[in-house]
Motif scaffolding. Structure first.
Motif, PDB file in Angstrom:
ATOM      1  N   TYR A  51       0.849  -1.183   0.000  1.00 50.43           N
ATOM      2  CA  TYR A  51       0.000   0.000   0.000  1.00 50.43           C
ATOM      3  C   TYR A  51       0.886   1.234   0.000  1.00 50.43           C
ATOM      4  O   TYR A  51       1.955   1.258   0.595  1.00 50.43           O
ATOM      5  CB  TYR A  51      -0.896   0.040   1.239  1.00 50.43           C
ATOM      6  N   GLY A  52       0.406   2.275  -0.680  1.00 53.49           N
ATOM      7  CA  GLY A  52       1.130   3.544  -0.700  1.00 53.49           C
ATOM      8  C   GLY A  52       0.533   4.503   0.315  1.00 53.49           C
ATOM      9  O   GLY A  52      -0.560   4.297   0.838  1.00 53.49           O
ATOM     10  N   TRP A  53       1.267   5.551   0.596  1.00 51.10           N
ATOM     11  CA  TRP A  53       0.798   6.585   1.509  1.00 51.10           C
ATOM     12  C   TRP A  53      -0.313   7.381   0.840  1.00 51.10           C
ATOM     13  O   TRP A  53      -0.278   7.623  -0.368  1.00 51.10           O
ATOM     14  CB  TRP A  53       1.950   7.519   1.869  1.00 51.10           C
ATOM     15  N   HIS A  54      -1.289   7.800   1.606  1.00 55.04           N
ATOM     16  CA  HIS A  54      -2.366   8.636   1.073  1.00 55.04           C
ATOM     17  C   HIS A  54      -1.760   9.966   0.611  1.00 55.04           C
ATOM     18  O   HIS A  54      -0.863  10.506   1.267  1.00 55.04           O
ATOM     19  CB  HIS A  54      -3.429   8.878   2.148  1.00 55.04           C
ATOM     20  N   PRO A  55      -2.223  10.527  -0.519  1.00 53.32           N
ATOM     21  CA  PRO A  55      -1.667  11.794  -1.012  1.00 53.32           C
ATOM     22  C   PRO A  55      -1.747  12.939   0.003  1.00 53.32           C
ATOM     23  O   PRO A  55      -0.852  13.786   0.054  1.00 53.32           O
ATOM     24  CB  PRO A  55      -2.515  12.107  -2.252  1.00 53.32           C
ATOM     25  N   MET A  56      -2.786  12.958   0.840  1.00 52.64           N
ATOM     26  CA  MET A  56      -2.885  14.005   1.865  1.00 52.64           C
ATOM     27  C   MET A  56      -1.773  13.839   2.910  1.00 52.64           C
ATOM     28  O   MET A  56      -1.245  14.827   3.411  1.00 52.64           O
ATOM     29  CB  MET A  56      -4.251  13.967   2.561  1.00 52.64           C
ATOM     30  N   THR A  57      -1.406  12.604   3.197  1.00 54.94           N
ATOM     31  CA  THR A  57      -0.333  12.353   4.161  1.00 54.94           C
ATOM     32  C   THR A  57       1.011  12.744   3.565  1.00 54.94           C
ATOM     33  O   THR A  57       1.866  13.306   4.259  1.00 54.94           O
ATOM     34  CB  THR A  57      -0.328  10.879   4.603  1.00 54.94           C
ATOM     35  N   VAL A  58       1.201  12.459   2.281  1.00 57.31           N
ATOM     36  CA  VAL A  58       2.454  12.850   1.616  1.00 57.31           C
ATOM     37  C   VAL A  58       2.598  14.373   1.651  1.00 57.31           C
ATOM     38  O   VAL A  58       3.672  14.903   1.975  1.00 57.31           O
ATOM     39  CB  VAL A  58       2.500  12.318   0.164  1.00 57.31           C
ATOM     40  N   ALA A  59       1.517  15.085   1.356  1.00 60.29           N
ATOM     41  CA  ALA A  59       1.556  16.554   1.401  1.00 60.29           C
ATOM     42  C   ALA A  59       1.794  17.044   2.828  1.00 60.29           C
ATOM     43  O   ALA A  59       2.597  17.960   3.057  1.00 60.29           O
ATOM     44  CB  ALA A  59       0.250  17.136   0.855  1.00 60.29           C
ATOM     45  N   TRP A  60       1.139  16.429   3.814  1.00 58.03           N
ATOM     46  CA  TRP A  60       1.301  16.793   5.227  1.00 58.03           C
ATOM     47  C   TRP A  60       2.748  16.573   5.665  1.00 58.03           C
ATOM     48  O   TRP A  60       3.348  17.430   6.305  1.00 58.03           O
ATOM     49  CB  TRP A  60       0.324  15.937   6.048  1.00 58.03           C
ATOM     50  N   TRP A  61       3.319  15.439   5.287  1.00 58.47           N
ATOM     51  CA  TRP A  61       4.704  15.104   5.654  1.00 58.47           C
ATOM     52  C   TRP A  61       5.685  16.102   5.034  1.00 58.47           C
ATOM     53  O   TRP A  61       6.597  16.586   5.701  1.00 58.47           O
ATOM     54  CB  TRP A  61       5.023  13.685   5.202  1.00 58.47           C
ATOM     55  N   ASN A  62       5.492  16.428   3.775  1.00 57.25           N
ATOM     56  CA  ASN A  62       6.398  17.376   3.114  1.00 57.25           C
ATOM     57  C   ASN A  62       6.252  18.784   3.683  1.00 57.25           C
ATOM     58  O   ASN A  62       7.225  19.544   3.698  1.00 57.25           O
ATOM     59  CB  ASN A  62       6.192  17.350   1.604  1.00 57.25           C
ATOM     60  N   THR A  63       5.066  19.122   4.161  1.00 62.40           N
ATOM     61  CA  THR A  63       4.892  20.407   4.832  1.00 62.40           C
ATOM     62  C   THR A  63       5.748  20.452   6.090  1.00 62.40           C
ATOM     63  O   THR A  63       6.417  21.454   6.357  1.00 62.40           O
ATOM     64  CB  THR A  63       3.406  20.632   5.185  1.00 62.40           C
TER      65      THR A  63
END
Length: 153
Positions: A51-63
């Motif tokens: 499974y991949g990370w949810h796109p909202m989590t990827v954006a949250w992490w990069n923030t």
């Protein structure tokens, strides 16, 4: 005979309850810090595809990785934030909205909102908010009388 009361405390031994602690000031530098979100930690589907990370989590992490607060993060902070990212992706992928409160509490520890940063005595300095030039008077205006004369005709 009346006395003067107890002797005053030594000033060096007094503890001020209204004393302010110094504020930590961080200047944003837009540098990418911390690790990437790791692959393969979310499990696999029936075919063995991770499974991949949810796109909202990827954006949250990069923030978080580009935030000014990241300048102060240690390895244990990133590990704690990774645990929080697991909750964040479950919240978004599986609709487990009961995790939202825990994610918010965990993010608050790192200064996610202005209120959180105030509680942590952390100030993010905005270099673009330097001293502004004073407003210039329009050309030809030397005093209020000349301005009124120009406006009234």
């Amino acid at each position: 005979m009346a006395g003067r009361g107890p002797a005053p405390k030594d000033p060096s031994k007094r503890r001020r309850r209204n004393a302010t602690e110094p504020e930590t000031v961080i200047t944003p530098d837009d540098e990418l810090r911390g690790p990437e979100l790791p692959d393969g930690v979310l499990g696999t589907d029936k075919e063995g595809v991770p499974y991949g990370w949810h796109p909202m989590t990827v954006a949250w992490w990069n923030t978080w990785r580009t935030s000014p607060q990241a300048q102060t993060f240690t390895d244990t902070d990133w590990a704690f934030l990774l645990d929080t990212a697991l909750m964040h992706t479950s919240m978004w992928s599986k609709g487990q909205w009961t995790l939202a409160a825990e994610v918010r509490l965990r993010a608050a520890k790192f200064g996610a909102t202005p209120e959180d940063r105030a509680r942590l005595k952390l100030k993010v300095d905005d270099p673009t908010n330097g001293p502004q030039k004073p407003a210039q008077a329009p050309a030809g205006v030397t005093d209020i009388s000349s301005r009124r004369a120009r406006l009234t005709g």
